[in-house]
Write a protein that holds these residues in place. Sequence first.
Motif, PDB file in Angstrom:
ATOM      1  N   VAL A 165      13.460   2.112  16.468  1.00 50.55           N
ATOM      2  CA  VAL A 165      13.570   0.993  17.410  1.00 50.55           C
ATOM      3  C   VAL A 165      13.170   1.433  18.808  1.00 50.55           C
ATOM      4  CG1 VAL A 165      15.170  -0.637  18.474  1.00 50.55           C
ATOM      5  CG2 VAL A 165      15.342  -0.160  16.031  1.00 50.55           C
ATOM      6  N   ARG A 166      13.566   2.632  19.212  1.00 50.25           N
ATOM      7  CA  ARG A 166      13.211   3.124  20.555  1.00 50.25           C
ATOM      8  C   ARG A 166      11.700   3.296  20.706  1.00 50.25           C
ATOM      9  NH1 ARG A 166      18.204   7.429  20.617  1.00 50.25           N
ATOM     10  NH2 ARG A 166      19.752   6.037  21.573  1.00 50.25           N
ATOM     11  N   TRP A 167      11.001   3.584  19.606  1.00 46.14           N
ATOM     12  CA  TRP A 167       9.536   3.677  19.663  1.00 46.14           C
ATOM     13  C   TRP A 167       8.915   2.281  19.696  1.00 46.14           C
ATOM     14  CZ3 TRP A 167       5.517   2.169  16.393  1.00 46.14           C
ATOM     15  CH2 TRP A 167       4.274   2.744  16.653  1.00 46.14           C
ATOM     16  N   CYS A 168       9.519   1.324  18.974  1.00 45.23           N
ATOM     17  CA  CYS A 168       8.925  -0.009  18.847  1.00 45.23           C
ATOM     18  C   CYS A 168       9.101  -0.861  20.110  1.00 45.23           C
ATOM     19  CB  CYS A 168       9.549  -0.748  17.656  1.00 45.23           C
ATOM     20  SG  CYS A 168       9.033  -0.106  16.044  1.00 45.23           S
ATOM     21  N   VAL A 169      10.173  -0.630  20.863  1.00 45.10           N
ATOM     22  CA  VAL A 169      10.448  -1.493  22.021  1.00 45.10           C
ATOM     23  C   VAL A 169       9.333  -1.400  23.066  1.00 45.10           C
ATOM     24  CG1 VAL A 169      11.976  -1.826  23.997  1.00 45.10           C
ATOM     25  CG2 VAL A 169      12.936  -1.675  21.695  1.00 45.10           C
ATOM     26  N   PRO A 170       8.924  -0.208  23.551  1.00 44.61           N
ATOM     27  CA  PRO A 170       7.823  -0.164  24.524  1.00 44.61           C
ATOM     28  C   PRO A 170       6.476  -0.593  23.962  1.00 44.61           C
ATOM     29  CG  PRO A 170       8.474   2.060  23.879  1.00 44.61           C
ATOM     30  CD  PRO A 170       9.498   1.130  23.319  1.00 44.61           C
ATOM     31  N   MET A 171       6.334  -0.580  22.625  1.00 43.15           N
ATOM     32  CA  MET A 171       5.097  -1.054  22.004  1.00 43.15           C
ATOM     33  C   MET A 171       5.093  -2.575  21.855  1.00 43.15           C
ATOM     34  SD  MET A 171       3.560   1.846  21.468  1.00 43.15           S
ATOM     35  CE  MET A 171       2.278   1.596  20.255  1.00 43.15           C
ATOM     36  N   ASN A 172       6.151  -3.241  22.316  1.00 43.81           N
ATOM     37  CA  ASN A 172       6.279  -4.707  22.261  1.00 43.81           C
ATOM     38  C   ASN A 172       6.286  -5.214  20.820  1.00 43.81           C
ATOM     39  OD1 ASN A 172       6.725  -7.122  23.595  1.00 43.81           O
ATOM     40  ND2 ASN A 172       4.562  -7.622  23.787  1.00 43.81           N
ATOM     41  N   ILE A 173       6.790  -4.385  19.898  1.00 43.71           N
ATOM     42  CA  ILE A 173       6.925  -4.799  18.502  1.00 43.71           C
ATOM     43  C   ILE A 173       8.256  -5.508  18.309  1.00 43.71           C
ATOM     44  CG2 ILE A 173       7.050  -3.986  16.105  1.00 43.71           C
ATOM     45  CD1 ILE A 173       5.312  -1.585  17.043  1.00 43.71           C
ATOM     46  N   VAL A 174       9.303  -4.969  18.891  1.00 42.94           N
ATOM     47  CA  VAL A 174      10.620  -5.601  18.871  1.00 42.94           C
ATOM     48  C   VAL A 174      11.213  -5.507  20.274  1.00 42.94           C
ATOM     49  CG1 VAL A 174      11.048  -5.025  16.453  1.00 42.94           C
ATOM     50  CG2 VAL A 174      11.852  -3.478  18.227  1.00 42.94           C
ATOM     51  N   ARG A 175      12.243  -6.306  20.500  1.00 41.60           N
ATOM     52  CA  ARG A 175      13.050  -6.197  21.708  1.00 41.60           C
ATOM     53  C   ARG A 175      14.514  -6.183  21.297  1.00 41.60           C
ATOM     54  NH1 ARG A 175      15.248 -11.136  23.099  1.00 41.60           N
ATOM     55  NH2 ARG A 175      14.405 -12.935  21.941  1.00 41.60           N
ATOM     56  N   VAL A 176      15.367  -5.742  22.197  1.00 44.97           N
ATOM     57  CA  VAL A 176      16.784  -5.639  21.851  1.00 44.97           C
ATOM     58  C   VAL A 176      17.624  -6.344  22.909  1.00 44.97           C
ATOM     59  CG1 VAL A 176      16.538  -3.477  20.584  1.00 44.97           C
ATOM     60  CG2 VAL A 176      16.996  -3.413  23.033  1.00 44.97           C
ATOM     61  N   GLU A 177      18.758  -6.840  22.459  1.00 42.20           N
ATOM     62  CA  GLU A 177      19.777  -7.359  23.351  1.00 42.20           C
ATOM     63  C   GLU A 177      21.048  -6.587  23.068  1.00 42.20           C
ATOM     64  OE1 GLU A 177      20.236 -11.572  23.100  1.00 42.20           O
ATOM     65  OE2 GLU A 177      18.159 -12.004  23.712  1.00 42.20           O
ATOM     66  N   CYS A 178      21.571  -5.971  24.111  1.00 42.56           N
ATOM     67  CA  CYS A 178      22.711  -5.083  23.951  1.00 42.56           C
ATOM     68  C   CYS A 178      23.922  -5.638  24.699  1.00 42.56           C
ATOM     69  CB  CYS A 178      22.388  -3.686  24.473  1.00 42.56           C
ATOM     70  SG  CYS A 178      20.895  -2.967  23.739  1.00 42.56           S
ATOM     71  N   PRO A 179      25.116  -5.461  24.152  1.00 44.07           N
ATOM     72  CA  PRO A 179      26.324  -5.875  24.874  1.00 44.07           C
ATOM     73  C   PRO A 179      26.419  -5.157  26.211  1.00 44.07           C
ATOM     74  CG  PRO A 179      26.812  -5.318  22.591  1.00 44.07           C
ATOM     75  CD  PRO A 179      25.401  -4.906  22.837  1.00 44.07           C
ATOM     76  N   GLU A 180      26.974  -5.844  27.199  1.00 47.06           N
ATOM     77  CA  GLU A 180      27.067  -5.243  28.530  1.00 47.06           C
ATOM     78  C   GLU A 180      27.825  -3.930  28.495  1.00 47.06           C
ATOM     79  OE1 GLU A 180      28.709  -7.954  31.278  1.00 47.06           O
ATOM     80  OE2 GLU A 180      27.092  -9.420  31.103  1.00 47.06           O
ATOM     81  N   ALA A 181      28.824  -3.864  27.648  1.00 53.68           N
ATOM     82  CA  ALA A 181      29.605  -2.633  27.576  1.00 53.68           C
ATOM     83  C   ALA A 181      28.750  -1.463  27.125  1.00 53.68           C
ATOM     84  CB  ALA A 181      30.778  -2.802  26.608  1.00 53.68           C
ATOM     85  N   GLN A 182      27.766  -1.734  26.277  1.00 51.12           N
ATOM     86  CA  GLN A 182      26.897  -0.659  25.813  1.00 51.12           C
ATOM     87  C   GLN A 182      25.833  -0.326  26.842  1.00 51.12           C
ATOM     88  OE1 GLN A 182      25.326  -0.657  21.976  1.00 51.12           O
ATOM     89  NE2 GLN A 182      27.321  -0.734  20.993  1.00 51.12           N
TER      90      GLN A 182
END
Length: 331
Positions: free
Chosen positions: A236-253
């Motif tokens: 996932v960390r590789w795919c996010v900057p490649m605009n393949i996926v995006r993530v939404e994370c809880p504020e606490a995280q």
Amino acid sequence: MEKQVYVFLELERVLTKLKFDDTVSGYALITNDGQPFLSFSLPDEVLPQIQGVLRIHAGSLKMMNVMTGEGTVVLSRVDENWVLAVLFSPDLQLGVALQKAAEVIKLMDSVNLPPPPSPVSEPEPPPPVHVEAPPETIASENVLEPPTPEPEPEPEAEVEPEVVEPPKVEIRHGCVVFRSDNYNDTMTLESGLNKQIKERFANLGIDILLMVDEKRTIFKIAESLGRGVEEALNVVRWCVPMNIVRVECPEAQETGAVEIIELPIFEGELKKAKKEHRDLLSLCNGNRPLQDIAKELSIPYFQALQSILPYRGKTLRFIRKTKTADTKPEV
């Protein structure tokens, strides 16, 4: 492209029957020349044996078994282009293994599989072009040299605008994964991104993307595939900057202050559980995650996950707790 993604999702639905079968150690959808397309936990040492069989029997193959050091592999013809290879545990009877494979092949009749990827051939270099040198010109005193043109003024260098990068989000196991603009392109066979993700992560990268339903967290995706959370995080960390996926994370995280963990708790009677599962179930008391229990028993996480599946939703459930990132989880 939308149709291609739909085929992937249909394959995931059908192959779930194998993924959660505790007698199945791994499987792969393979081309006639032995190239795995969609693989799940199939050991690397088994693949050369499968490829050797396909080189001899691919043309006449319908269903056959191959004995390996890891167990029995059942090869089943899906259509003229694809073969399904399923690795069953060594203690399973051959007749039962063949029946299980046949049931999955019957379900795959409803899936319109794409043609296999064609090998990429390098273009032939163009033939060399012979250029004759121009004949030497004879200098003449009467030939006037053309006037030397004045140099044009150099254009002023444009000042590039300052690029302000968006704030980086710390990607952790509790983040929900969403498809982004390049998702469909990555899931298209032989596309540039499809080749890149396979070169970097083999079949795990595609398996992770197949599980992205815009509801699952990274932890849930790893759990569904029986893979480590760190492996899923790396993809996932590789795919996010490649605009393949995006993530939404809880504020606490996002602040890194709190983690959300899932802890199994067994509420049934141990004497009614299978003998080989009792040691593991006795430790499922809601105080530690399944990964820690597997480490304590010195067994693979996938084996621990398969052991609790028969009880999940009946006498075993998961509870969620939070723990501070700088402190140890409760014991």
